[in-house]
Structure formats: C-alpha cells, structure tokens
Design a protein around this motif. Sequence first.
Motif, PDB file in Angstrom:
ATOM      1  N   GLU A 124     -18.754  59.999  40.621  1.00  0.00           N
ATOM      2  CA  GLU A 124     -19.049  59.061  39.589  1.00  0.00           C
ATOM      3  C   GLU A 124     -19.464  59.739  38.227  1.00  0.00           C
ATOM      4  OE1 GLU A 124     -18.761  55.617  39.810  1.00  0.00           O
ATOM      5  OE2 GLU A 124     -17.878  56.057  41.743  1.00  0.00           O
ATOM      6  N   ALA A 125     -20.105  60.684  38.368  1.00  0.00           N
ATOM      7  CA  ALA A 125     -20.435  61.793  37.386  1.00  0.00           C
ATOM      8  C   ALA A 125     -19.065  62.153  36.512  1.00  0.00           C
ATOM      9  CB  ALA A 125     -21.170  62.813  37.688  1.00  0.00           C
ATOM     10  N   LEU A 126     -17.896  62.397  37.084  1.00  0.00           N
ATOM     11  CA  LEU A 126     -16.800  62.916  36.911  1.00  0.00           C
ATOM     12  C   LEU A 126     -16.353  61.933  35.925  1.00  0.00           C
ATOM     13  CD1 LEU A 126     -14.758  65.397  36.179  1.00  0.00           C
ATOM     14  CD2 LEU A 126     -13.585  64.656  38.147  1.00  0.00           C
ATOM     15  N   LYS A 127     -16.397  60.564  36.612  1.00  0.00           N
ATOM     16  CA  LYS A 127     -15.520  59.373  35.890  1.00  0.00           C
ATOM     17  C   LYS A 127     -16.205  59.151  34.583  1.00  0.00           C
ATOM     18  CE  LYS A 127     -14.443  57.054  40.306  1.00  0.00           C
ATOM     19  NZ  LYS A 127     -14.506  55.929  41.249  1.00  0.00           N
ATOM     20  N   ALA A 128     -17.739  59.212  34.760  1.00  0.00           N
ATOM     21  CA  ALA A 128     -18.558  59.015  33.708  1.00  0.00           C
ATOM     22  C   ALA A 128     -18.315  59.800  32.433  1.00  0.00           C
ATOM     23  CB  ALA A 128     -19.966  59.055  33.975  1.00  0.00           C
ATOM     24  N   GLN A 129     -17.937  61.176  32.789  1.00  0.00           N
ATOM     25  CA  GLN A 129     -17.494  62.191  31.559  1.00  0.00           C
ATOM     26  C   GLN A 129     -16.271  61.486  30.897  1.00  0.00           C
ATOM     27  OE1 GLN A 129     -16.981  66.444  32.705  1.00  0.00           O
ATOM     28  NE2 GLN A 129     -18.648  65.992  34.147  1.00  0.00           N
ATOM     29  N   TYR A 130     -15.396  61.136  31.625  1.00  0.00           N
ATOM     30  CA  TYR A 130     -14.193  60.378  31.022  1.00  0.00           C
ATOM     31  C   TYR A 130     -14.196  58.807  30.980  1.00  0.00           C
ATOM     32  CZ  TYR A 130     -12.569  65.079  31.749  1.00  0.00           C
ATOM     33  OH  TYR A 130     -12.474  66.400  31.314  1.00  0.00           O
ATOM     34  N   ALA A 131     -15.244  58.285  30.719  1.00  0.00           N
ATOM     35  CA  ALA A 131     -15.653  56.865  30.724  1.00  0.00           C
ATOM     36  C   ALA A 131     -14.608  55.972  29.627  1.00  0.00           C
ATOM     37  CB  ALA A 131     -17.060  56.474  30.327  1.00  0.00           C
ATOM     38  N   CYS A 132     -14.234  54.995  30.153  1.00  0.00           N
ATOM     39  CA  CYS A 132     -13.167  53.989  29.376  1.00  0.00           C
ATOM     40  C   CYS A 132     -13.777  53.079  28.666  1.00  0.00           C
ATOM     41  CB  CYS A 132     -12.137  53.434  30.387  1.00  0.00           C
ATOM     42  SG  CYS A 132     -11.059  52.409  29.577  1.00  0.00           S
ATOM     43  N   ARG A 133     -13.435  52.795  27.267  1.00  0.00           N
ATOM     44  CA  ARG A 133     -14.175  51.797  26.704  1.00  0.00           C
ATOM     45  C   ARG A 133     -13.141  50.541  26.160  1.00  0.00           C
ATOM     46  NH1 ARG A 133     -15.344  56.714  24.002  1.00  0.00           N
ATOM     47  NH2 ARG A 133     -17.409  57.517  24.503  1.00  0.00           N
ATOM     48  N   CYS A 134     -11.960  50.731  27.196  1.00  0.00           N
ATOM     49  CA  CYS A 134     -10.816  49.732  26.720  1.00  0.00           C
ATOM     50  C   CYS A 134     -11.294  48.233  26.595  1.00  0.00           C
ATOM     51  CB  CYS A 134      -9.686  49.859  27.416  1.00  0.00           C
ATOM     52  SG  CYS A 134      -9.651  49.301  29.295  1.00  0.00           S
ATOM     53  N   GLY A 135     -12.109  47.843  27.651  1.00  0.00           N
ATOM     54  CA  GLY A 135     -12.399  46.418  27.773  1.00  0.00           C
ATOM     55  C   GLY A 135     -11.456  45.669  28.398  1.00  0.00           C
ATOM     56  N   ALA A 136     -10.772  45.995  29.009  1.00  0.00           N
ATOM     57  CA  ALA A 136      -9.532  45.130  29.840  1.00  0.00           C
ATOM     58  C   ALA A 136     -10.364  44.590  31.119  1.00  0.00           C
ATOM     59  CB  ALA A 136      -8.624  46.129  30.289  1.00  0.00           C
ATOM     60  N   LYS A 138      -9.714  44.297  34.058  1.00  0.00           N
ATOM     61  CA  LYS A 138      -9.582  45.011  35.193  1.00  0.00           C
ATOM     62  C   LYS A 138      -9.873  46.437  34.985  1.00  0.00           C
ATOM     63  CE  LYS A 138      -7.318  41.865  37.856  1.00  0.00           C
ATOM     64  NZ  LYS A 138      -6.141  41.243  38.898  1.00  0.00           N
ATOM     65  N   CYS A 139     -10.552  46.759  33.959  1.00  0.00           N
ATOM     66  CA  CYS A 139     -10.732  48.279  33.543  1.00  0.00           C
ATOM     67  C   CYS A 139     -11.263  49.151  34.886  1.00  0.00           C
ATOM     68  CB  CYS A 139     -11.631  48.359  32.372  1.00  0.00           C
ATOM     69  SG  CYS A 139     -12.365  49.921  31.897  1.00  0.00           S
ATOM     70  N   ARG A 140     -10.599  50.108  34.908  1.00  0.00           N
ATOM     71  CA  ARG A 140     -11.275  51.177  36.104  1.00  0.00           C
ATOM     72  C   ARG A 140     -12.332  51.872  35.790  1.00  0.00           C
ATOM     73  NH1 ARG A 140      -5.934  52.995  35.028  1.00  0.00           N
ATOM     74  NH2 ARG A 140      -6.307  55.335  34.050  1.00  0.00           N
ATOM     75  N   GLY A 141     -13.015  51.848  34.435  1.00  0.00           N
ATOM     76  CA  GLY A 141     -14.083  52.711  34.048  1.00  0.00           C
ATOM     77  C   GLY A 141     -13.879  53.866  33.726  1.00  0.00           C
ATOM     78  N   THR A 142     -12.645  54.256  33.850  1.00  0.00           N
ATOM     79  CA  THR A 142     -12.539  55.661  33.641  1.00  0.00           C
ATOM     80  C   THR A 142     -11.248  56.011  33.034  1.00  0.00           C
ATOM     81  OG1 THR A 142     -12.625  58.002  34.429  1.00  0.00           O
ATOM     82  CG2 THR A 142     -11.922  56.458  35.878  1.00  0.00           C
ATOM     83  N   MET A 143     -10.785  56.958  32.121  1.00  0.00           N
ATOM     84  CA  MET A 143      -9.580  57.380  31.982  1.00  0.00           C
ATOM     85  C   MET A 143      -8.833  58.093  32.879  1.00  0.00           C
ATOM     86  SD  MET A 143     -10.183  58.035  27.678  1.00  0.00           S
ATOM     87  CE  MET A 143     -11.790  59.125  27.842  1.00  0.00           C
TER      88      MET A 143
END
Length: 150
Positions: A124-136, A138-143
């Motif tokens: 979760e920490a790694l995903k947060a470092q690459y957080a997604c802001r797309c707003g889709a 079904k956004c997966r929350g990370t790039m």
Amino acid sequence: MSARFETRRSDVHGTGVFALSEFAAGELIIEYVGEVITMSEAIRRHPHDPHNPNHTFYFHLDDAHVIDGLHGGNAARWINHSCRPNCEPQERKGRIFIHALRRIWKGEELTFDYDLFSDEPMTEALKAQYACRCGAPKCRGTMLAAVSSA
C-alpha cells in the motif's frame, strides 16, 4: 506545437495535453520523443526533480533503454496517466507512438495508462508513492501496473 493539441494546466496533474480538434479511434496523435539512454544512465540521472522524485519523463523501451523526454522531448511528455485512458502508446522499432484508443473530442485531455512497474514488493505504501488522480469510476488508485493474481 501542433494545431491539433495544446499543453495547459490539468485537473489530473500539473500540465496536460488537450485536443484542439477531434481524433478518430486508432489515429496517430504524436510520437513520444527525447534522448534514448541506457537504463543505467536513467538511474544515474534520477530524479529529474529531487523535490518530486517519482515524477520523471522516462518512457521505458526495453530492459536496457528508456526515452528521456526531459532532454529533447515534446508535448507527449505532458500526457497524463488515466486508469481509463483515451490513448495508448505503441512501440515500433524502438520508437513510441501515441494513438487514440477511441474517438477523442475537442477539449478532452489526452491520457494513457502508464502501467508503471517496480522491482519492490507491491505494498500500500508503494502504491501511495505512485497515487493516481485520474478520477475514473474504476480507478485502481495507483499508476503502477495492475498485479495479476494468477
């Protein structure tokens, strides 16, 4: 700059690229250009911005090479990530071309799925470092690339 798109402030992140005219599904929009460098040189240059080390203009070509859009790049380096993109990169002979996945309307922001990878374990920490802001929806929350549970 092309008369078909422009760079400007984006609600997704920083600067984005926006269509000034419609693009048909499959249409070539732009080539992602920059200096082609080795992976070891990319690691040496990293980060582009010490205050935001996860933001770079690197486009991964293969295990040994990347395109560094910071050096010799064009507007393509400003295309933002989305979990529901309207564009896709296609590699041909060591070059990257951005094509429309579907019809793109005038005024729409151009996006593609960065599908980033990391050698680190997916946390979760790694995903947060690459957080997604797309707003889709079904956004997966990370790039970061989706991890298969196969």
